[in-house]
Design an enzyme around this catalytic site. Structure first.
Site, PDB file in Angstrom:
ATOM      1  CG  HIS A  91      75.596 -63.900  27.688  1.00 42.68           C
ATOM      2  ND1 HIS A  91      77.157 -64.025  27.404  1.00 42.68           N
ATOM      3  CD2 HIS A  91      75.208 -64.649  28.599  1.00 42.68           C
ATOM      4  CE1 HIS A  91      77.342 -65.052  28.391  1.00 42.68           C
ATOM      5  NE2 HIS A  91      76.034 -65.510  28.975  1.00 42.68           N
ATOM      6  CD  GLU A 114      80.388 -65.050  36.450  1.00 43.81           C
ATOM      7  OE1 GLU A 114      79.670 -65.980  35.829  1.00 43.81           O
ATOM      8  OE2 GLU A 114      79.873 -64.187  37.315  1.00 43.81           O
ATOM      9  CD  GLN A 138      79.303 -66.061  31.392  1.00 49.96           C
ATOM     10  OE1 GLN A 138      79.473 -66.810  30.372  1.00 49.96           O
ATOM     11  NE2 GLN A 138      78.041 -66.331  32.153  1.00 49.96           N
ATOM     12  CG  HIS A 195      80.289 -72.255  30.106  1.00 48.40           C
ATOM     13  ND1 HIS A 195      79.612 -71.258  30.113  1.00 48.40           N
ATOM     14  CD2 HIS A 195      80.331 -72.814  31.294  1.00 48.40           C
ATOM     15  CE1 HIS A 195      78.938 -71.396  31.401  1.00 48.40           C
ATOM     16  NE2 HIS A 195      79.224 -72.244  31.880  1.00 48.40           N
ATOM     17  CG  HIS A 250      78.874 -66.968  25.626  1.00 53.49           C
ATOM     18  ND1 HIS A 250      77.605 -67.430  25.777  1.00 53.49           N
ATOM     19  CD2 HIS A 250      79.607 -67.759  26.529  1.00 53.49           C
ATOM     20  CE1 HIS A 250      77.624 -68.065  26.857  1.00 53.49           C
ATOM     21  NE2 HIS A 250      78.711 -68.279  27.462  1.00 53.49           N
ATOM     22  CE1 TYR A 263      83.619 -69.334  29.940  1.00 59.26           C
ATOM     23  CE2 TYR A 263      82.939 -67.162  28.922  1.00 59.26           C
ATOM     24  CZ  TYR A 263      82.735 -68.394  29.451  1.00 59.26           C
ATOM     25  OH  TYR A 263      81.283 -68.590  29.930  1.00 59.26           O
TER      26      TYR A 263
HETATM   27 CU   LIG Z   1      79.073 -69.731  28.917  1.00 57.78          CU
END
Ligand SMILES: [Cu+2]
Ligand SMILES: *[C@@H]1O[C@H](CO)[C@@H](O)[C@H](O)[C@H]1NC(C)=O
Length: 223
Positions: free
Chosen positions: A157, A30, A166, A1, A84, A168
């Site tokens: 991952h 996501e 993911q 994160h 990540h 961000y």
């Molecule tokens: Cu994360």
């Protein structure tokens, strides 16, 4: 994160959440079809900021990534977990008012990407091991005016199925000065620019070994 927490311009950090719309929580988006893929948002709560940061076209700005808003260090774990791995990317969108524009919809053009290099090192690893610094050049040939800057890191991952990758991202509010306006970029939409079946979104990064990685989204706009 992780969170794009602040923007550095000309060596000066503009302040935590100053001119950058930061969420209270550092979790990913996501669903590439959700409005939150533009400038973050539901299920996260994103703060507004009245600051619009003046930037000279043709110069680099640095997005500063931190694990949480409260993170004070800049060691690798203070940026993002080393698991990540994925690309770093940046987009701009011209808007009338950077402090109020939602960012959702058309108008985005890509200005930077760093996927995986020939040694197998990912863009996110360079930021994780580089004090959370993500350098982005603001093109010299764009028109002056207000823009949203969308800086992004994608963690792959768990991306062997979709949803799994993911995303961000946060948006910074810019006033770009000194641009020549010689070129008008072609643009894409968020949501819309990414699909769950993109080879850079649905990918197993562990096996077979990745030999070449296709960063999602359009090609990078150049002057
Ligand atoms: Cu994360
Ligand atoms: C400026 O940003 C670009 C990416 O847009 C990067 O390739 C380049 O290395 C940066 N330059 C500096 C001096 O950091």
């Amino acid at each position: 994160h992780t969170i794009f927490s602040s923007l550095e311009v000309n060596g000066v950090n503009q302040g935590l959440g100053e001119g950058v719309r930061v969420p209270t929580y550092n979790g990913p988006i996501e669903d590439v079809t959700s409005a939150s893929i533009a400038c973050n948002g539901s299920p996260n709560t994103v703060a507004s900021t009245s600051k619009v940061i003046t930037v000279q076209a043709g110069t680099n700005v640095t997005a500063i990534w931190r694990y949480m808003l409260s993170t004070t260090g800049d060691s690798p774990a203070d940026v993002m977990d080393s698991s990540h791995k994925g690309p770093t990317i940046a987009y701009l969108k011209k808007v009338d008012n950077a402090a109020t524009a939602s960012g959702v919809g058309n108008g985005w053009f890509k200005i930077q990407q760093d996927g995986m290099d020939s040694s197998g090192v990912w863009g996110t690893e360079r930021v994780i091991n580089g004090k959370g610094r993500h350098s982005i050049k603001i093109p010299e040939c764009i028109a002056p005016g207000q823009y949203l800057l969308r800086a992004e890191m994608i963690a792959l991952h768990a991306a062997s199925n979709y949803p799994g990758a993911q995303f961000y991202m946060e948006c910074a509010q810019l006033n770009v000065v000194g641009g020549t306006g010689a070129k008008t970029p072609s643009t894409v939409s968020f949501p819309g620019a990414y699909s769950g079946s993109d080879p850079g979104v649905k990918i197993s990064i562990y096996w077979p070994p990745v030999t070449a990685y296709t960063v999602p989204g359009p090609s990078v706009f150049t002057c």
